[in-house]
Design an enzyme around this catalytic site. Structure first.
Site, PDB file in Angstrom:
ATOM      1  N   ASP A 127       0.825  -1.210   0.000  1.00  0.00           N
ATOM      2  CA  ASP A 127       0.000   0.000   0.000  1.00  0.00           C
ATOM      3  C   ASP A 127       0.859   1.261   0.000  1.00  0.00           C
ATOM      4  O   ASP A 127       2.071   1.203   0.194  1.00  0.00           O
ATOM      5  CB  ASP A 127      -0.901   0.021   1.249  1.00  0.00           C
ATOM      6  CG  ASP A 127      -1.945  -1.086   1.232  1.00  0.00           C
ATOM      7  OD1 ASP A 127      -2.359  -1.478   0.124  1.00  0.00           O
ATOM      8  OD2 ASP A 127      -2.344  -1.552   2.316  1.00  0.00           O
ATOM      9  N   TYR A 169       6.290 -10.056   6.612  1.00  0.00           N
ATOM     10  CA  TYR A 169       6.224  -8.618   6.890  1.00  0.00           C
ATOM     11  C   TYR A 169       6.677  -8.359   8.319  1.00  0.00           C
ATOM     12  O   TYR A 169       6.494  -9.203   9.200  1.00  0.00           O
ATOM     13  CB  TYR A 169       4.792  -8.100   6.750  1.00  0.00           C
ATOM     14  CG  TYR A 169       4.322  -7.871   5.338  1.00  0.00           C
ATOM     15  CD1 TYR A 169       4.472  -6.625   4.723  1.00  0.00           C
ATOM     16  CD2 TYR A 169       3.709  -8.891   4.616  1.00  0.00           C
ATOM     17  CE1 TYR A 169       4.021  -6.400   3.433  1.00  0.00           C
ATOM     18  CE2 TYR A 169       3.260  -8.677   3.312  1.00  0.00           C
ATOM     19  CZ  TYR A 169       3.416  -7.426   2.733  1.00  0.00           C
ATOM     20  OH  TYR A 169       2.968  -7.210   1.453  1.00  0.00           O
TER      21      TYR A 169
END
EC number: 5.4.99.12
Length: 252
Positions: A54, A113
Site C-alpha cells: 500500500d 512482513y
C-alpha cells in the site's frame, strides 16, 4: 528469438510513493521500475510484483518479474544499470533468470512482513516507526496473535470491495518481539496476504494491548468475518515487506 523471464530483487522506501501498483493519481514503485527497464531495454516492459504494498509501505525485499525477447541478458549489468536509472529510494539487489513460466506472485510460497512500533519520540526514524503513547500488554498481544494459526479465512482483516476470489490464507508465523528498550516488532509470515491485512491485524492487536479487546474478542472478530468489527488499520509507514520465498525449481 526466445523469450526469457527474469526476477528482480529490490528494496524501496515507500514514503513518497502511492504503493507498488501503478496508479492514475500518483507515482508508484511499479511505474518507476517499468520506466527504468524501458530506458535500458529500449522497449516498453511490463513488470509483475510478488505483491501490492500500500501507499507509504516499504520493502527491504520485494521480487518482481519481467520478460525479454532477444539474446540472454547480462544480469549483473541489468542490476547495475537499473540502479543508475532508478531514484535514490529504490534499489536493485540482483537480477536472475528463471524458467519461462515462473511467476513472481503466483509461485511465491511465503511472504514475511515486519511492523515496527516505538515508545519514544525520535526524529530520525519517525518515517519508519509507529509511535505508541500508552503502555501495551505485549503478552496479551502475543496470546491473541497465536489464535491466528487456528483460522484460514481472514475476511475481517481484508480491505472491503477488493477483486480477490478468496480470503483464505495460511499464517505460518505471528509474534511480537522486543528489538531494543523502545522498539517492538511484529513479524508475520503467510503463504499470501489480503489487501491491508497486516495493518488491520496490527491495529486490532494494539486494541488488545490497550485492554480494549480481550483475546476472546480477537478470536470472535476473526470468526465474524466482518471488517467493520476489527480495529482501525495501523499506519503504513511502519510496515516493511522483508522476504518472499520461492521453490528452487523455478530458477534456471
Amino acid at each position: 528469438m526466445s523469450v526469457q523471464r527474469y526476477f528482480i530483487y529490490l528494496a524501496y522506501d515507500g514514503t513518497h510513493y502511492h504503493g507498488w501498483q501503478i496508479q492514475p493519481n500518483g507515482i508508484s514503485i511499479q511505474e518507476c521500475l517499468m520506466k527504468a527497464l524501458a530506458t535500458f531495454l529500449r522497449k516498453d516492459t511490463e513488470v509483475i510484483g510478488a505483491g501490492r504494498t500500500d501507499a507509504g509501505v516499504h520493502a527491504s525485499l520485494m521480487v518482481a518479474h519481467f520478460d525479454y525477447e532477444g539474446e540472454p541478458l547480462d544480469v549483473d549489468k541489468v542490476a547495475e544499470k537499473l540502479n543508475r536509472l532508478l531514484p535514490q529510494d529504490i534499489s536493485v539487489y540482483k537480477v536472475c533468470r528463471v524458467k519461462p513460466d515462473a511467476h513472481a506472485r503466483f509461485d511465491a510460497t511465503a511472504r514475511t512482513y515486519k511492523y515496527y512500533i516505538t515508545t519514544v519520540k525520535f526524529p530520525f526514524n519517525r518515517q519508519y516507526r509507529y509511535r505508541i503513547h500508552n503502555p501495551l500488554d505485549f503478552q496479551k498481544m502475543n496470546e491473541a496473535a497465536l489464535t491466528l494459526f487456528h483460522y484460514s479465512d481472514f475476511t475481517s482483516f481484508s480491505k472491503l470491495h477488493t477483486d480477490v476470489k478468496t480470503n483464505i490464507c495460511k499464517i505460518m508465523h505471528a509474534e511480537w518481539t522486543q528489538e531494543d528498550e523502545y522498539t517492538w516488532v511484529f513479524t508475520i509470515q503467510a503463504d499470501r496476504f489480503l489487501r491491508n491485512m497486516v495493518r488491520a491485524i496490527v491495529g486490532t492487536l494494539l486494541e488488545v494491548g490497550r485492554g480494549k479487546l480481550s483475546v476472546v474478542d480477537f478470536r470472535k472478530i476473526i470468526e465474524q468475518q466482518n471488517r467493520c468489527k476489527a480495529g482501525t488499520s495501523a499506519p503504513g509507514n511502519a510496515l516493511f515487506l522483508v522476504n518472499v520465498e520461492y521453490p528452487q525449481e523455478i530458477f534456471e
